[in-house]
Structures are given as C-alpha cells and as structure tokens.
Write a protein that holds these residues in place. Structure first.
Motif, short mmCIF file in Angstrom:
data_model
loop_
_atom_site.label_atom_id
_atom_site.label_comp_id
_atom_site.label_asym_id
_atom_site.label_seq_id
_atom_site.Cartn_x
_atom_site.Cartn_y
_atom_site.Cartn_z
N GLY A 1 -75.44 -13.65 -67.42
CA GLY A 1 -76.34 -12.87 -66.57
C GLY A 1 -76.88 -11.64 -67.26
O GLY A 1 -78.04 -11.25 -67.05
N VAL B 1 -79.90 -12.54 -69.24
CA VAL B 1 -81.09 -12.71 -68.40
C VAL B 1 -81.75 -11.37 -68.13
O VAL B 1 -82.98 -11.21 -68.24
CB VAL B 1 -80.72 -13.42 -67.08
CG1 VAL B 1 -81.91 -13.44 -66.12
CG2 VAL B 1 -80.24 -14.85 -67.37
N ILE B 2 -80.95 -10.37 -67.77
CA ILE B 2 -81.50 -9.05 -67.48
C ILE B 2 -81.95 -8.34 -68.75
O ILE B 2 -82.97 -7.64 -68.77
CB ILE B 2 -80.47 -8.20 -66.71
CG1 ILE B 2 -80.04 -8.91 -65.42
CG2 ILE B 2 -81.05 -6.83 -66.36
CD1 ILE B 2 -78.97 -8.19 -64.63
N THR C 1 -77.99 -12.06 -61.71
CA THR C 1 -79.25 -11.97 -62.43
C THR C 1 -80.38 -11.34 -61.63
O THR C 1 -81.45 -11.10 -62.19
CB THR C 1 -79.72 -13.37 -62.90
OG1 THR C 1 -80.02 -14.18 -61.75
CG2 THR C 1 -78.66 -14.05 -63.74
N CYS C 2 -80.20 -11.08 -60.35
CA CYS C 2 -81.25 -10.43 -59.57
C CYS C 2 -81.40 -8.99 -60.05
O CYS C 2 -80.40 -8.27 -60.19
CB CYS C 2 -80.93 -10.46 -58.09
SG CYS C 2 -81.30 -12.05 -57.33
N HIS D 1 -88.62 -18.47 -58.94
CA HIS D 1 -88.39 -17.54 -60.04
C HIS D 1 -87.15 -17.94 -60.82
O HIS D 1 -87.15 -17.96 -62.05
CB HIS D 1 -88.26 -16.11 -59.53
CG HIS D 1 -88.07 -15.11 -60.64
ND1 HIS D 1 -86.81 -14.72 -61.07
CD2 HIS D 1 -88.96 -14.46 -61.41
CE1 HIS D 1 -86.95 -13.86 -62.06
NE2 HIS D 1 -88.23 -13.68 -62.29
N LYS D 2 -86.08 -18.25 -60.11
CA LYS D 2 -84.82 -18.62 -60.77
C LYS D 2 -84.99 -19.88 -61.64
O LYS D 2 -84.47 -19.95 -62.76
CB LYS D 2 -83.73 -18.89 -59.74
CG LYS D 2 -83.34 -17.72 -58.87
CD LYS D 2 -82.46 -16.76 -59.60
CE LYS D 2 -81.98 -15.65 -58.68
NZ LYS D 2 -81.40 -14.53 -59.45
N TYR E 1 -89.08 -17.76 -64.39
CA TYR E 1 -88.33 -17.06 -65.46
C TYR E 1 -88.13 -17.97 -66.68
O TYR E 1 -88.43 -17.55 -67.80
CB TYR E 1 -86.99 -16.54 -64.93
CG TYR E 1 -86.25 -15.71 -65.96
CD1 TYR E 1 -86.34 -14.32 -65.95
CD2 TYR E 1 -85.48 -16.31 -66.97
CE1 TYR E 1 -85.69 -13.56 -66.91
CE2 TYR E 1 -84.84 -15.56 -67.92
CZ TYR E 1 -84.94 -14.18 -67.89
OH TYR E 1 -84.30 -13.44 -68.84
N HIS F 1 -89.24 -17.37 -70.64
CA HIS F 1 -88.15 -16.99 -71.55
C HIS F 1 -87.51 -18.21 -72.20
O HIS F 1 -86.27 -18.36 -72.21
CB HIS F 1 -87.10 -16.16 -70.80
CG HIS F 1 -87.64 -14.86 -70.28
ND1 HIS F 1 -87.83 -13.76 -71.08
CD2 HIS F 1 -88.05 -14.50 -69.03
CE1 HIS F 1 -88.34 -12.77 -70.35
NE2 HIS F 1 -88.48 -13.19 -69.11
N SER G 1 -82.81 -18.36 -64.70
CA SER G 1 -82.37 -17.10 -64.10
C SER G 1 -81.32 -17.37 -63.02
O SER G 1 -81.33 -16.76 -61.95
CB SER G 1 -83.56 -16.34 -63.52
OG SER G 1 -83.13 -15.10 -62.98
N CYS G 2 -80.47 -18.31 -63.30
CA CYS G 2 -79.30 -18.62 -62.48
C CYS G 2 -78.20 -18.97 -63.45
O CYS G 2 -78.46 -19.62 -64.47
CB CYS G 2 -79.58 -19.79 -61.53
SG CYS G 2 -78.12 -20.37 -60.61
#
Length: 347
Positions: free
Chosen positions: A99, A102-103, A250-251, A303-304, A308, A312, A317-318
């Motif tokens: 995570g 991801v950020i 990841t939010c 988005h997940k 995303y 990338h 994004s999960c």
C-alpha cells in the motif's frame, strides 16, 4: 539472516524503543489491534492485522499544514513543519507495505512531491512480518503480493518460526536497524524460514479468494465496465458511510479546511482524510459532480481496478488486505465487484 528468541522480543523492543520511537500492533479494548508507540510493558498483538493500516504514519488522518496571521494589511505565513525524527514501525504486513508503494507513486514519485508525506517516508523504517495464519478474507495473492515474504517487503523482512523471530535487511535503513539491534541478535541459516514460507504459501492457496480473475481489468474493457449494468445492483445497499475508505491501506483522498484560531485573526489550515463515498466529496459550486451513490461507488472501484493501474503500469490500487470485507456494515466490497464484472454478459 539474524534471529532472536521469541521470549526475548521485548528486550529487542526496549533496545530499539530507547533510541527512537517504535510502534507495534497492540491489542485494543475491542479485542482487535491498533498501532501504538512502545513503552515499558507494551505487548505485541498476535492479531493478523490492525484495524487501520500503517499508512497513518506517513499520511495522518489530520495534519496541520500552514497558519496565517493578519495584522492590518500584513499577512504572516507560518510553516508548522519540523523535521520528523526517525522512527520504526514493527509488524507491518506485506499487503500494507504494498500500500505504501501505491501512495508513493502519487505523493513521492510525481512532481511536485508532497513534502509532508515524503519527509515521513524518509524518516520511517518499516519492519514487515510474514502472515503465519492468513485470514479467509485475505486475497493479497490476487495481486501477486506474497504474505510469506519470499519477496522482500519493507526495510526489514521478519518471520516468526520455531519460537524465534528472524530478520533480513532489504534496504540501507534496514541494515541500520539490524546494526542497532546486533547485540541481541544471532546469526542463522534460512532453513526454518524457508519451511515457514512454504507452509504459508500452502495456506494461501486454500483461501476462498486466492485466485480472483482480474483479466477483464486490463484497460481494454474500461468503457464497457464503466457502462455496465452491474453498478446499480452493486451500489444499491451502499450507505455512503466511508468505512471502506478509512480502513483501506491505499485510499489517499483528502480535504483542506481553514479554521479561525480566535481573536488573534489567525487561520490554521488543516488537511484531513476524505472519502469518495460521501455526497459532498469534491463538491464544486455547491454541487458534487457524482450525484448518486451508484456513481460514487463506481468511481471508487473503477479507480482501484482500472484508472490507477492504467496510469501506473498495471499496479492495482487494492492490496487484498480484506479490511473492507470485514468492516462494511452491508457487505459491499471489492471482491463482489470483481465477481460481478466477471459474471456479467455485457462485458
């Protein structure tokens, strides 16, 4: 590789905690675990994961960004930031460590960098811990995340095997951690750790969501998924409570608000977590561009699983931590979305 007997782990925590802040998963009053700063008597939780992920250390729930003071026609800007001291987080799971990546892509690896986030990342040392007993809600393997830590994760990888904690450094910060703890550690081969990795991998293979099919989430079907009939049904039970976003590793959405400090004509600007599931999220000119819970739910999951990774290099994004499965009061979660997409005939 190095080890310390499990019954001596408190000595290691005391050694590290005496030199810099050390944070551990600790049992809370609800029978679950939260990260807490180590102090004498603090005991490491045996829980698989904390209620919220370790992202809080780098992207806190609320953050004082800047202050302003007005005196006549003069405005004074005060930067409240100070250099963050070095700190250690022990017991981060592989999913949560992923995570961070991801950020990082959004807050560290793009220009301009988010200096608040970057500063914390540079000062934090992450000790990951293998998941000896993965939960039935876990599905990290769907995203090729290895809960046994066969793939390096964090600054130091750690395993609990045969009554010992084993450590292997992955970065320069990890090597510094090992060096600081060297007086309590002994050299070891990797036989016990290799056996544990195999055992964990076998357990993961038996989990109900170990092999979710993501083949439709490759970008080519984006508009088909966006316009699919599934969203009405998937989003119907959603309460818009935002629980899923607050427990998600990841939010990273936030709001910025200004508050008066009182009679000194001061303004304090605060950054705080926000949720795309709220009806006032990104409200512009008194209106949210997504009017229904269906639209808001679709935005979150698209988005997940689509937006995303398309931006990338295929990184989702999960991270399959399972927190949204455990926390949602109406059992709406990303696993149901993935299954619904795979089962519909309009994609």
């Amino acid at each position: 590789m190095f080890y310390i007997n499990a019954d001596k782990i408190d000595s290691l925590f005391e050694l590290i905690g005496s030199k810099q802040p050390l944070y551990l998963p600790v049992d809370n009053t609800s029978g679950k675990a939260d990260f807490k700063q180590w102090e004498k008597g603090t005991k490491l939780s045996s829980a698989l994961k904390t209620v919220r992920s370790a992202k809080d250390f780098f992207f806190p729930k609320t953050e004082h960004m800047v202050s302003y003071k007005v005196s006549g026609k003069e405005i004074t800007v005060e930067d409240p930031r100070k250099e963050v001291e070095d700190f250690v987080i022990f017991g981060v799971r592989a999913c949560d460590a992923k995570g961070f990546e991801v950020i990082d892509n959004v807050y560290m690896n793009m220009n301009p960098k988010d200096s608040y986030y970057t500063n914390r990342r540079e000062h934090g040392t992450v000790i990951t811990l293998a998941c000896n007993e993965p939960a039935k809600e876990c599905f990290c393997s769907t995203y090729s995340i290895d809960a046994s830590l066969s793939k390096a994760a964090g600054d130091v990888s750690a395993w609990l095997a045969d009554g010992k904690y084993f450590f292997a450094a992955n970065t320069e910060k990890g090597k510094a951690f090992i060096e600081n703890a060297k007086s309590l550690l002994s050299d070891s081969d990797e036989k016990a750790v290799d056996a544990l990795k195999k055992e964990i991998s076998e357990k993961i293979e038996k989990l109900p969501f170990a092999h979710l099919d993501l083949s439709k989430f490759q970008g080519k079907d984006m508009l088909k998924i966006f316009n699919s009939k599934i969203w009405e049904k998937v989003a119907e039970p959603c309460l818009g409570c935002g629980t899923c976003t607050y427990v998600c590793p990841t939010c990273m959405c936030f709001d910025v608000r200004d508050f008066s400090t009182g009679t000194d004509k001061g303004i304090r600007q605060i950054r705080c977590w926000d949720s795309c599931m709220y009806n006032d999220f990104t409200q512009m000119a008194a209106e949210n561009p997504r009017h229904t819970q269906k639209e808001r739910s679709r935005q979150r999951f698209m988005h997940k699983l689509m937006y995303y990774p398309m931006a990338h290099e295929g990184l989702f994004s999960c991270v399959g931590c399972g927190r949204c499965l455990e926390s949602c009061p109406v059992n709406m979660n990303i696993v149901k979305v993935i299954k619904a997409v795979n089962e519909t005939d309009d994609i």
